[in-house]
Every structure is written in structure tokens, then in C-alpha cells.
Design an enzyme around this catalytic site. Structure first.
Site, PDB file in Angstrom:
ATOM      1  N   HIS A   1       0.838  -1.204   0.000  1.00 43.21           N
ATOM      2  CA  HIS A   1       0.000   0.000   0.000  1.00 43.21           C
ATOM      3  C   HIS A   1       0.872   1.253   0.000  1.00 43.21           C
ATOM      4  CE1 HIS A   1      -3.595   2.434   1.305  1.00 43.21           C
ATOM      5  NE2 HIS A   1      -2.619   3.204   1.757  1.00 43.21           N
ATOM      6  N   GLU A   2       1.774   1.333   0.944  1.00 44.63           N
ATOM      7  CA  GLU A   2       2.615   2.536   1.032  1.00 44.63           C
ATOM      8  C   GLU A   2       3.509   2.676  -0.192  1.00 44.63           C
ATOM      9  OE1 GLU A   2       1.802   4.701   3.049  1.00 44.63           O
ATOM     10  OE2 GLU A   2       0.572   3.440   4.345  1.00 44.63           O
TER      11      GLU A   2
ATOM     12  N   HIS B   1       3.492   6.532  -7.082  1.00 51.35           N
ATOM     13  CA  HIS B   1       2.781   7.713  -7.577  1.00 51.35           C
ATOM     14  C   HIS B   1       3.702   8.935  -7.513  1.00 51.35           C
ATOM     15  CE1 HIS B   1      -1.563   9.568  -7.674  1.00 51.35           C
ATOM     16  NE2 HIS B   1      -0.906   9.738  -8.796  1.00 51.35           N
TER      17      HIS B   1
ATOM     18  N   HIS C   1       1.771   4.540  -2.950  1.00 47.25           N
ATOM     19  CA  HIS C   1       1.936   5.997  -2.822  1.00 47.25           C
ATOM     20  C   HIS C   1       3.318   6.418  -3.334  1.00 47.25           C
ATOM     21  CE1 HIS C   1      -1.723   6.862  -0.691  1.00 47.25           C
ATOM     22  NE2 HIS C   1      -1.415   6.125   0.361  1.00 47.25           N
TER      23      HIS C   1
END
Length: 683
Positions: free
Chosen positions: A469-470, A476, A473
Site C-alpha cells: 500500500h505505502e 505515484h 503511494h
């Protein structure tokens, strides 16, 4: 100029940064930024990109990078001296940014640029930066009369101080709490590595027995595995009452929450909005608070029957198999784990033995390299703690794309939770390309020696999901191709869409072709067996209705806080939480529960009237991932499409446009319902 915080030639010099460097550096950078603003707002300075935006970016980016390094260290290696330096300087930063957003001469310059003939010649990314800036001037109070501007600035400064204090209280009470167990019989049911970690912590503290804390890797396994019910109850109570009036008074967040909510409501009214939620949604995808609440209530309705079934099954199992006739909050994780083991013939602890840190990172990097045609390699840079490591992402030809620090383990002095933050953004200016750098921070169990033998950290499957998940980010931020800071990477992306890449990456943690390459058993080194993987998949949606309702309850509580709650009135924040949770959740909250008092996302983390973003973006991410399911989960062509239409464009266009460009249509909720084992129901 020997101050390491003023060296912007490359990466932060973390090994050299000391608390005494903070104030001189920040004062110098603030003075330089104000001088630059005064310069560009002169009437004889051309109102164009090169003479207005670029010089401002030069000055404010250096300030942001220096303060970002200070803020990061304050979050991961907190000391009294560093905290004092941080708190001394935070009001100065808040004052500066408020002053910038209210500067009438600068506002007029931006408006003139927007109305000039040269605006049409700018790239879409640069046009969006200027549009966003005009919006932010209005939201920053630029159009308020002088007295209201003054009050608006006071609100910003006080709000920043209260948010920081809120987070400090949560950290301090978490660091302070310790439960030392001297009777080994109370440890029955706990995994060996959890017991070993508790013993190691006690030895370091000079204590006999085993020491448990409120750091998640210590606290949660007790709730999940400890047969001793009173031990579970004691730790549950300590965690549920953190930073409240039921604990040490010096860390009570009750009054802080009330004042924060009052300040937010006042800010919204000053700017002409009915409530803070309306103000919060201006730069987001969702059109109105009513729209968000309808979305959440609909999600709750769809999940309710599944949640009720989950609870009925758990209560029946607990009564018949565990002799727990009255299920309490501190029994839920324990009974759920036992039910999972009974139903699916495996435990989370069994799965954990297959996820050593080196193999997990190798598997994560393999997914990224396959989908996005990049290479991830170890790199060298000064760090703030021996646990932190550094990597680089390259093109296949070796050209640098971005870099990241990764700091995975829980420890005292480190804020709880997991997050990504940027050390610097991608920027193309003055004939040079600045590559992006990210911080990736988690709070997993550190390595623990077993029987005197060193071994790597082993992660639960939930921790593996958190890491993916991290890293979503981080991708991105790091894989953007936009060269203008204001919309590069996650900058300028609507808050309720920023979770799309992160939740998208979670899906790969359930794919056989991914997991078989990222697992190795602690004792044998064998990869995850297919039979165990099949059990994991069968259990994937175990209690998914219950978990969906839990997230919706948090999101609705947050919205009600900022729409129709009266801070300081007869109903307290804890009362609102209890009534909201009990209406949405299927399991009632204990009367002593003070969940809001440690809800840093909303009171200290930027998610105020925005916590719904997790569910909102989950619709986008599940639908985006469904294209990979159709074409092949590690299909490089689909990966390139996701890279080009979602990751690389950053905030240079509206998130809905990026989603449509990738998926070829508007988002649909169907993929999310399918992923969570729920179908649409009517009631």
C-alpha cells in the site's frame, strides 16, 4: 552556511542534522522566501511563468525540503530536543504559508497571469497549477477583509499547534505504557517470536519477565493469540483509552479535539461555507458532504447483512468452542483468529513464517519491475537510524528515475502507523531535472533472535499488504513524468483519489504468481505451499462485511464531526463516536472506548472530513485492478497503461479523467463488491 539543513545539492545529510540546526536554517529560509515574494510582486516584474512561478518555486521548495526533513525526523526519531525545536519553528511556518496565501499583490499577479494571452500557451499541467493556486488563494483567505484575515491567520497557527500536540500525546502515552508479565502461564497461546520480542524488550529495560507495549506489533498479537483473557482485557483497555481522560491527565486529548473542531468550523464560516466538510471537499472529487454520506450509508446497507452474519457466526463459535458465553471487545480478535483456524485450517502465525523481509522486498520489487519496466537497486545515503535503508529506481538503461528511504520497524520515539512522504519532488527547471525522493515508513516487528540465532524480520500477511500500500503511494510520487512541482507525483491529486495507486497495489498480495516468488519458510526456506495459499484465498473475505462496516463507521463519524456536530455542546466527541459506531457496526463499543482520542488521521493527519477517501478510492482501485484481472495480473502492457495514464500524469489533470483514460469508462462499484465477496442487496 555549514548548516546541513541548508545544503540542497543532493539528499538530506541526516547523520549531521541536530536540533540546534533547525531554528537558524528555518529563519534563513523564511527570510529568503519573503525577499523573493517581495521581488516577484513588484509592479515592473513580468507576469509570466518564468518571472513569477519559477522564482517562487525556487524559494518555497527549499523551505519545504528543509522543514520536511525536520518533520520527518520528528516523526521517526523523536527526542525532547528535536521536539522543542520543531514546536518552536512550526508557528513560523504556519504564519508564512498563511501570509503567502493572503498576499494581495501575489494574488493579483496570479489573476493577471490567468487572464493574460500567455496563459493559453502554457502546458495543461501549468494551467492546472495556476487554477489550483487561484482556488487556494480563495481558500487561504485572500479575499477576506483585513480583520478577518488576521483572525484566519490566528486560526491556522493555533490549529497547527493543537494538531502537533494531539499527535505528541498519542506518541507519548504509547511510548510510556508498559505491561510486564512475570507469570509465564499468562503467555499461553502467544507465538514464539512474540514471546521472544517481549522478553528482549524486558531485558533492554532491565525488567524481569516479558514486557508488552502499545506499539502494534507488541499489542495486537496479544489480542489475537493470548489464551489468558485478563491479559487481553488489560491491553485492550489501555489501548482503547489512550490519550483520554481515563488515562494520565498530561496526555488527555479531550480539550484539544473540542478546540480543533471549533477552529475548523470558524474557518469554514469565515470563508462562507456552512461547515468544515463543505470547505474540505472543495479540492476533492466528491461534490458535497451529502453525496459522501449517501455513498457511505449505501455502502453500510450493502455490507450490513454480511456483517450481521459474521457476528452471529463468531458469537456461536465463541460460546460453543471457547466457552466465551458473552463476547467482549477484547475477545473479538482472539475468537476470530480461532474461528479462522477452525474454518480454513491455518493461522496468521503459520502464514507469517513464510514472509521474511528480504523475500518480501524482492517480491515487491519484482512486481514493480515487471509492470513498469524499471529496476530497483540498493543505494547509499545518510539515514536517521540504522533501521532505515535507501534504494533507487532506474530505467533499464541505468538512468535514475527516483529514490526512496524505507524504515520498517516499530520503536520508541517513532510515530505509529504507516505512511509515505516526499523528501523532494520531481522538477525540471533551469536546464536540470531533479529526481523525486520518497520516505516509506512502517511499524512492523523488528528481527528477533530465536534460540540465540539471528534471523530476518518476518511479516504478517497484513503487514505485507501495508508495505505494498505505502509503496503504491511511493510509485505515484516517484514515477511521475511531470516536471512542474505543483502537480508532479501526488501533488495536486484530489485527496479522495490519492489512495488509488496504494490500494491498487494491495491486490497483488493475493496473487499466486506474486506470492510464490516472495516467500521462504523460516526453517526450511520452502516457498508458500499452494495448499496454504488456497486456504488464504478461501479466507480472504473472512469477516469482510464486518470490516467494511468498521471503515464506513469511522468515515461517517468523521463526516458528522465536521457537518452537524456542536463541539463543546452536551454531546461529547466520544458520545458521537459511540452512537455512530453502534449504529453502523454490528458489535457495540465498550462504554470506556475513547477511539477518537488517538484518531490521528482526523485530528493530526490531514484527513479531517476526508477519511471517507479510503472507501471512495477503493472503488477506483478495485475497478482499475479488474483490467489486470482481465488481461493478466502481471501483464506489462496493462502495467504500462497504468503507468502512463495514472502514475506518470500525477495531478496534472483531474483524477476522473485519468481513470477514464486508463479504464475507458467511468468507475463502477461492482469490482469492489466482488473483491470483498459481497453482492448488491436490497432491504
Amino acid at each position: 552556511m555549514n548548516n546541513p539543513l541548508l545544503d540542497f545539492t543532493d539528499l538530506p545529510r541526516f547523520a549531521e542534522i541536530k536540533p540546534e540546526h533547525v531554528t537558524p536554517a528555518i529563519d534563513y529560509l523564511l527570510q529568503a522566501a519573503r525577499a523573493r515574494i517581495a521581488q516577484v510582486t513588484q509592479s515592473d516584474v513580468s507576469t509570466d511563468w518564468e518571472h513569477l512561478i519559477e522564482p517562487l518555486d525556487d524559494a518555497t521548495e527549499q523551505l519545504s525540503r528543509a522543514w520536511g526533513a525536520v518533520g520527518h525526523m520528528n516523526a521517526v526519531v523523536d527526542t525532547p530536543e528535536l521536539r522543542a525545536a520543531y514546536n518552536e519553528n512550526q508557528p513560523k511556518l504556519t504564519e508564512f504559508w498563511t501570509e503567502l496565501s493572503q498576499n494581495p499583490a501575489l494574488y493579483e499577479k496570479y489573476k493577471a497571469l490567468h487572464q493574460s494571452a500567455s496563459f493559453a500557451a502554457l502546458s495543461p499541467a501549468r494551467q492546472k497549477i495556476i487554477d489550483n493556486a487561484l482556488r487556494d488563494f480563495r481558500l487561504g483567505g485572500a479575499e477576506l477583509p483585513p480583520e478577518q484575515k488576521k483572525r484566519f491567520a490566528e486560526i491556522q497557527e493555533r490549529h497547527a499547534a493543537l494538531s502537533t500536540k494531539f499527535a505528541e500525546n498519542v506518541l507519548d502515552v504509547t511510548n510510556d505504557y508498559a505491561l510486564v508479565v512475570e507469570d509465564e502461564a499468562q503467555l499461553q497461546g502467544l507465538p514464539e517470536d512474540v514471546i521472544a520480542a517481549a522478553r528482549e524488550t524486558a531485558i533492554k529495560d532491565g525488567k524481569p519477565g516479558w514486557k508488552f507495549t502499545l506499539h502494534f506489533p507488541s499489542y495486537f498479537p496479544v489480542l489475537q493469540f493470548a489464551d489468558h483473557r485478563e491479559l487481553r482485557q488489560e491491553l485492550y483497555y489501555a489501548n482503547a483509552t489512550r490519550a483520554s481522560e481515563l488515562g494520565p491527565p498530561q496526555w488527555d486529548n479531550t480539550a484539544l479535539m473540542t478546540e480543533l473542531l471549533q477552529l475548523r468550523a470558524e474557518e469554514a464560516h469565515l470563508l462562507g461555507y456552512k461547515n468544515f466538510a463543505e470547505l474540505s471537499l472543495v479540492p476533492k472529487m466528491a461534490p458535497s458532504p451529502e453525496n459522501v454520506m449517501t455513498f457511505l450509508e449505501d455502502m453500510a446497507q450493502r455490507a450490513r447483512a454480511y456483517g450481521e452474519r459474521d457476528l452471529a457466526e463468531l458469537r456461536e463459535f465463541a460460546a460453543q468452542e471457547l466457552s466465551i458465553t458473552h463476547l467482549e471487545a477484547w475477545d473479538v480478535a482472539y475468537a476470530s483468529e480461532k474461528l479462522r483456524e477452525r474454518r480454513y485450517a491455518f493461522s496468521e502465525q503459520e502464514v507469517k513464517q513464510y514472509f521474511p523481509e528480504p523475500k518480501v522486498l524482492e517480491g515487491l520489487f519484482r512486481v514493480i519491475e515487471t509492470l513498469f519496466s524499471v529496476r530497483v537497486k540498493p543505494d547509499q545515503a545518510p539515514t536517521w537510524h540504522p533501521d532505515a535503508r535507501f534504494f533507487r529506481i532506474e530505467h533499464p538503461d541505468g538512468a535514475l528515475i527516483g529514490q526512496f528511504y524505507i524504515d520498517l520497524y516499530a520503536r520508541n520515539g517513532k510515530r505509529g502507523g504507516a505512511w509515505m512522504d516526499d523528501a523532494r519532488g520531481r522538477r525540471v527547471a533551469h536546464g536540470k531535472t531533479q529526481t523525486p525522493v520518497a520516505y516509506l515508513t512502517c511499524n512492523f516487528s523488528p528481527p528477533v533472535a530465536t534460540n540465540g540465532n539471528a534471523r530476518p524480520a518476518f511479516f504478517t500477511h497484513d503487514e505485507v499488504i501495508t508495505l505494498f500500500h505505502e509503496f503504491g503511494h511511493g510509485l505515484h510520487h516517484m514515477l511521475t513524468r511531470i516536471g512542474d512541482l505543483g502537480v508532479a507525483g501526488i501533488n495536486g491529486v484530489e485527496w479522495d483519489a490519492v489512495e488509488l495507486p496504494s490500494q491498487f497495489m494491495e491486490n497483488f498480495c493475493w496473487e499466486w504468481d506474486v506470492l510464490r516468488h516472495m516467500t521462504a519458510h523460516a526453517d526450511t526456506g520452502a516457498p508458500l505451499p499452494r495448499a496454504l495459499y488456497d486456504k488464504m484465498i478461501a479466507a480472504k473475505n473472512f469477516q469482510s462485511g464486518w470490516q467494511t462496516l468498521r471503515q464506513v463507521a469511522f468515515s461517517l463519524f468523521d463526516m458528522h464531526l465536521h457537518v452537524d456536530f456542536q463541539p463543546g455542546g452536551e454531546t461529547s466527541v466520544a458520545d458521537l463516536a459511540r452512537t455512530t459506531f453502534d449504529r453502523i457496526n454490528v458489535f457495540p463499543s465498550p462504554p470506556f472506548s475513547r477511539t477518537p482520542h488517538a484518531f490521528t488521521h482526523v485530528f493530526a493527519g490531514g484527513y479531517a472530513a476526508g477519511y471517507y477517501s479510503y472507501k471512495w478510492a477503493e472503488v477506483l482501485s478495485a475497478d482499475a485492478y479488474s483490467l489486470f484481472e482481465e488481461t493478466g495480473v502481471l501483464n506489462p502492457e496493462t502495467g504500462q497503461r497504468f503507468l502512463q495514464e495514472i502514475l506518470q500524469v500525477g495531478g496534472s489533470r483531474p483524477a476522473l479523467e485519468s481513470f477514464r483514460a486508463f479504464r475507458g469508462r467511468d468507475p463502477s462499484i461492482d469490482a469492489l463488491l466482488r473483491h470483498q465477496g459481497m453482492i448488491e442487496t436490497t432491504s
